[in-house]
Design a protein around this motif. Structure first.
Motif, PDB file in Angstrom:
ATOM      1  N   ALA A  72       0.837  -1.192   0.000  1.00 49.58           N
ATOM      2  CA  ALA A  72       0.000   0.000   0.000  1.00 49.58           C
ATOM      3  C   ALA A  72       0.874   1.244   0.000  1.00 49.58           C
ATOM      4  N   ARG A  73       0.276   2.357  -0.411  1.00 47.42           N
ATOM      5  CA  ARG A  73       0.940   3.652  -0.360  1.00 47.42           C
ATOM      6  C   ARG A  73       0.605   4.328   0.961  1.00 47.42           C
ATOM      7  N   MET A  74       1.651   4.853   1.618  1.00 49.58           N
ATOM      8  CA  MET A  74       1.487   5.413   2.950  1.00 49.58           C
ATOM      9  C   MET A  74       2.246   6.728   3.047  1.00 49.58           C
ATOM     10  N   LEU A  75       1.844   7.546   4.019  1.00 51.38           N
ATOM     11  CA  LEU A  75       2.499   8.818   4.278  1.00 51.38           C
ATOM     12  C   LEU A  75       3.412   8.700   5.491  1.00 51.38           C
ATOM     13  N   THR A  76       4.620   9.219   5.367  1.00 53.22           N
ATOM     14  CA  THR A  76       5.556   9.219   6.484  1.00 53.22           C
ATOM     15  C   THR A  76       5.276  10.413   7.396  1.00 53.22           C
ATOM     16  N   ARG A  77       6.069  10.523   8.461  1.00 50.34           N
ATOM     17  CA  ARG A  77       5.870  11.622   9.411  1.00 50.34           C
ATOM     18  C   ARG A  77       6.125  12.984   8.770  1.00 50.34           C
TER      19      ARG A  77
END
Length: 222
Positions: free
Chosen positions: A113-118
């Motif tokens: 999946a595509r995810m957002l980092t901090r």
């Protein structure tokens, strides 16, 4: 004197066009006549046929459970008991059924999946979750599809933990091992709370990449 007269059959062979085998209709008529002539034997025939049918039905109750497996016995669809590995017998269908669950098998679920980092960077995260069933009854009755639930929970936990790391942490590789262990521990908690009978053995972060479409823009931000 003529030695071979027409119609003689001195060679011992049957003449052409001789007697033929009875047709299927002849056999059927003879069987019906015999059946009608012996009505007192009907009960015996019925009893023999019923006994054979009963034996064949009872024979369907034998089963073999392999090593590392457990058999879940259901009576009229409701749970009754667990059976260990080996041979056995149960009341045949539709009264009872036996469903085997492999407790020794190492199952695998892939998360991608595509995810957002901090730091608000978009990354593609690919992980593999390895798990085993520890409770055969729970594996069948706790949820409809435990494999799909493990995959969904694994993606949710991974997304939360990736969001607490920066892109440099993930791309550098140093944080992948502790992150994978954190995902394993975080995934085990809800599984235990729901009593699914699933043990997470390991989580491997197989790859972390920045999508090609946003790679130039994200390089300017790093």
């Amino acid at each position: 004197m003529a030695w071979n007269q027409p119609g003689d059959n001195q060679g011992g062979k049957p003449p052409r066009g001789g007697a033929r085998m009875p047709a299927a209709g002849d056999w059927w008529r003879r069987w019906r006549q015999r059946w009608t002539a012996q009505p007192q034997a009907h009960g015996r025939y019925y009893a023999v046929a019923a006994a054979i049918a009963l034996l064949l039905w009872l024979a369907t109750g034998f089963y073999q459970i392999g090593d590392g497996e457990r058999g879940v016995v259901q009576r009229f669809g409701a749970y009754r008991e667990l059976r260990p590995s080996g041979a056995g017998w149960h009341l045949p269908w539709p009264i009872e059924t036996v469903t085997t669950v492999n407790l020794g098998k190492l199952n695998s679920a892939d998360v991608q999946a595509r995810m957002l980092t901090r730091d608000a960077m978009l990354v593609n995260v690919m992980a593999t979750i390895q798990y085993q069933y520890t409770d055969a009854r729970a594996a069948l009755f706790a949820v409809r599809d435990p494999d799909a639930l493990v995959r969904e929970l694994g993606e949710s936990v991974t997304r939360d933990l990736v969001g607490s790391h920066t892109i440099l942490d993930l791309m550098g590789g140093a944080e992948r091992v502790p992150l994978a262990e954190a995902v394993r521990s975080g995934l085990q908690q809800p599984l235990d709370a729901m009593r699914l009978g699933v043990r997470v053995v390991a989580v491997n972060l197989t790859d972390v990449q920045v999508p090609q479409a946003v790679l130039p823009a994200q390089r300017e931000l790093v």
